[in-house]
Design an enzyme around this catalytic site. Structure first.
Site, mmCIF file in Angstrom:
data_model
loop_
_atom_site.group_PDB
_atom_site.id
_atom_site.type_symbol
_atom_site.label_atom_id
_atom_site.label_comp_id
_atom_site.label_asym_id
_atom_site.label_seq_id
_atom_site.Cartn_x
_atom_site.Cartn_y
_atom_site.Cartn_z
ATOM 1 C CB SER A 15 25.458 42.404 32.695
ATOM 2 O OG SER A 15 24.909 43.696 32.667
ATOM 3 C CB THR A 43 22.352 45.594 39.819
ATOM 4 O OG1 THR A 43 21.560 44.832 40.734
ATOM 5 C CG2 THR A 43 22.978 46.764 40.558
ATOM 6 C CB CYS A 44 24.971 46.752 35.381
ATOM 7 S SG CYS A 44 26.055 47.830 34.412
ATOM 8 C CB CYS A 49 27.100 50.492 35.809
ATOM 9 S SG CYS A 49 27.394 48.946 36.665
ATOM 10 C CE LYS A 52 28.257 54.367 38.994
ATOM 11 N NZ LYS A 52 29.187 53.312 39.447
ATOM 12 C CB ALA A 116 13.187 30.902 38.958
ATOM 13 C CE1 TYR A 179 30.595 50.603 43.348
ATOM 14 C CE2 TYR A 179 31.769 49.266 44.954
ATOM 15 C CZ TYR A 179 30.833 49.380 43.947
ATOM 16 O OH TYR A 179 30.118 48.280 43.536
ATOM 17 C CD GLU A 183 30.677 55.209 41.983
ATOM 18 O OE1 GLU A 183 31.569 54.798 41.227
ATOM 19 O OE2 GLU A 183 29.591 54.594 42.156
ATOM 20 C CG HIS A 469 53.807 67.596 26.096
ATOM 21 N ND1 HIS A 469 53.746 67.760 27.460
ATOM 22 C CD2 HIS A 469 54.032 68.830 25.555
ATOM 23 C CE1 HIS A 469 53.939 69.036 27.747
ATOM 24 N NE2 HIS A 469 54.107 69.706 26.610
ATOM 25 C CD GLU A 474 52.999 65.137 29.366
ATOM 26 O OE1 GLU A 474 54.173 65.089 28.958
ATOM 27 O OE2 GLU A 474 52.207 66.048 29.090
#
Length: 486
Positions: A15, A43-44, A49, A52, A116, A179, A183, A469, A474
């Site tokens: 990214s 990776t994302c 991300c 997942k 590279a 995380y 997850e 509400h 809230e």
């Protein structure tokens, strides 16, 4: 004729690298080349991300039938078909990779499906044998998960491998408490896998707000995850195999497997070869169909020639950069996880944009890593921005506003699960120093709360905001009295 083939050569098609490349080419008219050794999107998009989060969505549908019945719907819970989901997931990732390739092509970036290596401050050598010279080089190679240094670690998967499983294991041990570990514990539990989790520390999600991570841990256990803190793997091996001890015939050392090779993919190939016997540091032994190590990641800088050309590397192998993402070699820059600063996709993209502003638009732009909102897609989600209560009280006197309650939707269905809203407020300036939310869709809420915290909103600014509400969020603007001071 110019001595350079390009104004910019980017190493890495994730990214951050893709954003920097296409903006430099499309908006600034720079000549840009980019090399990616694996799949575009990084990776994302390919192994993080995006897949997942789609797995999170999939894992949450199983409980919906029970809740729907409480609302009068005649629904029954069905079984989960991993192969059907995985086929759709693979197609979606292929589509997204094609989008990334198209973005680069349409911006005029020349791409190379190759590895590279940097051979001097302006030259890269590709695995295809070609060399290219550029005025500026941008390293955006990201990071990779690693296995712990222990015998038979090759039997376990890492997070990259989860997306390539041919079938789901019946039982899974997850090792780690960050995380990623938490997850995937929620995901696999929601998909019907019997999940056990070991974490060597006293509480999961180290570094986050203590009260919030305590509620996440409690919710994980309530949902059926067998979570053990203060626990680690002492030994592991195939059941009945002599490889289960240190240096046995099936161990990494006996096989002569280099550490770098052990970090990729071995767990997938061996996932169906019989149960894995695991002995914990508490002395208990148990068999699991699969083991997932979520115990850390390292920057992808190995064998790139960086040290040889004078690029300073940190203890974790990261490229050391200044506030403008410039390395110790003036023509070489680095962004994203390879710098080991803040390992989040939106941060890598911001760093890429700041690099373009600095180098190609003549507008030196330091990267702002302050007050970054983030979400952990546990179940329920955990959204956070700013300081934890613990970090804030070490900095200055604070007031803590916090509430925990059963939300309307799930309470009506008979669930005891609770959510939490928390504000950490400076006594002196009245600024909200931190906001922490544990609740369904906390990621959506924290994005908006992050705007207010980034702007320096005070507790009184929150108080002046009229509540929406009936909503969970809230409560963020209706907490009038602190529950404690510190």
């Amino acid at each position: 004729m110019s001595e350079f083939d390009y104004d910019l050569f980017v190493i890495g098609g994730g990214s951050g690298g893709v954003r920097a490349a296409r903006v430099a080419a499309g908006e600034c008219g720079a000549s840009v080349g980019l090399a990616e050794m694996d799949r575009y999107g990084g990776t994302c998009v390919i192994r993080g991300c995006v897949p997942k989060k789609l797995m999170v969505f999939a894992s949450e549908y199983g409980a919906m039938a029970d809740e729907a019945r409480a609302y009068g719907w005649d629904m029954t819970s069905g079984s989960f078909d991993w192969s059907a989901f995985h086929g759709h997931l693979t197609s979606e990732l292929d589509r997204l990779e094609a989008v990334y390739r198209s973005l680069l092509k349409n911006s005029g970036v020349e791409t190379f499906d190759a590895r590279a290596e940097i051979v001097d401050p302006h030259t890269v050598k590709l695995s295809t044998g070609e060399t290219r010279r550029a005025k500026h080089i941008l390293i955006a190679t990201g990071g990779r998960p690693v296995r712990p240094e222990m015998s038979n670690a090759h039997l376990g998967m890492v997070s990259d491998d989860i997306f390539h499983l041919e079938k789901l294991p019946k039982s899974l041990l997850i090792v780690g408490g960050g995380y990623i570990a938490c997850e995937f514990a929620g995901i696999m539990n929601g998909l019907g896998v019997e999940v056990t989790q070991f974490y060597r520390g006293a509480q999961i999600l180290r570094g986050f707000d203590e009260e919030a991570r305590g509620l996440v841990a409690e919710s994980m256990r309530d949902r059926g995850i067998d979570l053990h803190v203060g626990t680690n793997v002492l030994e592991m091996g195939r059941k009945g195999d002599a490889s289960s001890g240190d240096g046995g015939p099936g161990s990494d050392a006996a096989m002569g497997m280099p550490a770098q090779e052990r970090d990729h993919g071995a767990g997938v190939d061996e996932a169906g070869d019989g149960p894995i016997r695991v002995k914990s540091t508490h002395g208990h032994e148990r068999d699991f169909d699969a083991v997932l190590f979520a115990t850390g990641r390292v920057p992808n800088t190995a064998d790139m020639g960086l040290a040889a050309v004078g690029v300073e590397l940190g203890r974790n192998g990261q490229v050391v950069v200044n506030e403008y993402s410039q390395s110790s070699v003036p023509s070489i820059y680095a962004i994203g996880d390879v710098t080991d600063r803040v390992a989040l996709t939106p941060v890598a993209i911001r760093e890429g944009m700041a690099f373009v502003e600095t180098v190609f638009k003549g507008n030196p732009t330091p990267v702002d890593h302050d007050l970054i909102p983030s979400a952990i897609f546990t179940q329920p989600e955990f959204g956070t921005v700013g300081l934890s209560e613990e970090a804030a009280r070490d900095q200055e006197p604070v007031e803590i506003y916090c509430t925990s309650f059963r939300p309307m939707q799930s309470a009506f269905a008979g669930s005891d699960e609770r959510v939490m809203m928390k504000l950490v407020v400076s006594k002196e300036s009245r600024k909200v120093l931190g906001c922490h939310i544990v609740a369904p869709n906390a990621g959506e809420m924290i994005q908006l709360a992050g705007i207010a915290v980034k702007m320096g909103a005070t507790k009184e600014d929150f108080d002046r905001t009229v509540a929406v509400h009936p909503t969970m969020s809230e409560e963020i603007v209706t907490m009038r009295n602190p529950v404690r001071t510190a």
